[in-house]
Enzyme design. Structure first.
Site, short mmCIF file in Angstrom:
data_model
loop_
_atom_site.label_atom_id
_atom_site.label_comp_id
_atom_site.label_asym_id
_atom_site.label_seq_id
_atom_site.Cartn_x
_atom_site.Cartn_y
_atom_site.Cartn_z
N CYS A 140 0.93 -1.26 -0.12
CA CYS A 140 -0.18 0.19 -0.12
C CYS A 140 0.88 1.35 -0.04
CB CYS A 140 -0.95 0.06 1.30
SG CYS A 140 -1.95 1.31 1.32
N CYS A 143 -0.30 4.12 2.39
CA CYS A 143 -0.15 3.82 3.59
C CYS A 143 1.28 3.90 4.18
CB CYS A 143 -0.55 2.43 4.12
SG CYS A 143 -2.07 1.66 3.36
N ASP A 144 2.05 3.59 3.27
CA ASP A 144 3.52 3.50 3.56
C ASP A 144 4.61 4.37 2.84
OD1 ASP A 144 2.70 1.57 5.55
OD2 ASP A 144 2.96 -0.06 3.91
#
Ligand code: NAP
Length: 315
Positions: A140, A143-144
């Site tokens: 992701c 997200c990261d």
């Protein structure tokens, strides 16, 4: 309607709150059915793994994915769709034809069910992937990505997700290396053009990852040239894997007909091999996985639920 045991019976339970589930929810709510949408987390599904959407018809400028979901949720609530946060662990069809849904928080009974459970990222299955998941290996970018500000990362895959998320990662990363096993990308041309024009992106084509290496976190990725067999190492602290998705069909395993890749088979009305059990979105066998198609399938499923209930009224 209540059963002999006086359990409340829903007209429709929708499982999954991504675009397919929300579209089905909108249609059943507008049909004034007693309907509940259940998701184990907040509505949004895989759409929340991306930041912006630019190919959903009706929006000239890219739309924030969270805002799009919020609009869909609010629209459903306007027509009184009920929402609950819990996990469905199994579905069975009772002798009276009602669907019995086991959840982590009690049992639900419904005349119809719409399964919109979507899909989860496919794993590469190379040494180091599991060990370093969350320690440099990610599925992701939204997200990261920010953890790799100013760094170089590798992206695996050649489809829409890999190319789109690769471009997104250039917001943070100094360099993004997209590694694809074939010499031609699978991604839509407009995404390819954008990636080719981005000076922070480089491609390594005709190569497959063989191992992710590191100590407490990722330090590198070993890749093999598919023609020569030569193995080389990229020194990267981050490896983003976008090699497709696996449909989430565990709760209906053995109940509905699946294809060889475990996608659910339906008729034109989105009905599965089980009467009254419908399905829409990425969990369904279909040639195109888009928000627009998920929403279209959800709308058909919601409409078909009403038709099914009308036809089976009093039976
Ligand atoms: P995908 O289209 O299935 O592409 C997966 C990619 O991973 C392919 O390039 C495939 O290579 C590669 N791959 C698969 N297994 C591999 C392995 N073991 N080792 C190395 N490479 C491997 O998946 P996706 O890109 O996640 O897209 C999923 C669906 O969502 C698609 O229908 C896509 O159109 C849609 N989507 C749309 C958008 C958008 O419209 N903006 C954005 C994201 C996703 P091969 O090409 O050689 O098979």
């Amino acid at each position: 309607m209540n059963t002999a045991h006086d359990e409340p019976v829903y007209d429709c339970v929708i499982i999954g709150g991504g675009p397919a589930g929300l579209a089905a929810g909108l249609y059943v709510a507008r049909a004034r059915l007693n309907a509940l949408l259940v998701d184990r987390s907040a509505p949004g599904g895989q759409l929340l793994l991306t930041e912006t959407v630019e190919n959903y018809p009706g929006f000239v400028e890219p739309i924030n994915a969270y805002d799009l979901i919020q609009q869909m949720v609010d629209q459903c609530k306007r027509f009184d769709l009920q929402f609950a946060q819990k996990s469905i662990t199994g579905i069975a069809v009772r002798p009276d034809g009602l669907h019995q849904l086991e959840t982590t928080d009690g049992r639900l009974v419904s005349r119809t069910t719409v399964l919109c459970t979507g899909a989860v990222p496919r794993r590469l299955d190379v040494p180091g992937e599991k060990e370093f998941s969350g320690k440099g290996v990610s599925y992701c970018a939204t997200c990261d990505g920010a953890f790799f500000r100013g760094k170089r990362v590798a992206v695996i895959g050649g489809g829409d997700t890999a190319v789109e998320e690769g471009v997104f990662l250039t917001r943070f990363c100094e360099k993004v290396t997209i590694i694809h096993r074939r010499t031609e990308l699978r991604a839509q041309k407009v995404l390819q053009e954008r990636a080719f024009a981005n000076p922070k992106i480089e491609f390594i084509l005709g190569a497959v990852p063989v191992e992710i290496i590191g100590d407490t976190s990722v330090k590198g990725l070993r890749i093999k040239d598919t023609k020569t067999g030569a193995v080389s190492t990229l020194d990267v602290p981050g490896v983003f894997i976008f090699v497709g998705y696996l449909p989430q069909t565990d709760i209906v395993a053995g109940l509905v007909k699946l294809d060889e890749s475990k996608h659910i088979l339906t008729d034109d009305y989105m009905q599965t091999s089980v009467p009254g059990l419908f399905c829409a979105g990425d969990v369904r066998r279909s040639p195109l996985k888009q928000i627009a198609t998920a929403v279209g399938e959800g709308a058909i499923a919601g409409w078909a639920v009403e038709k099914y209930i009308t036809e089976h009224a009093g039976k």
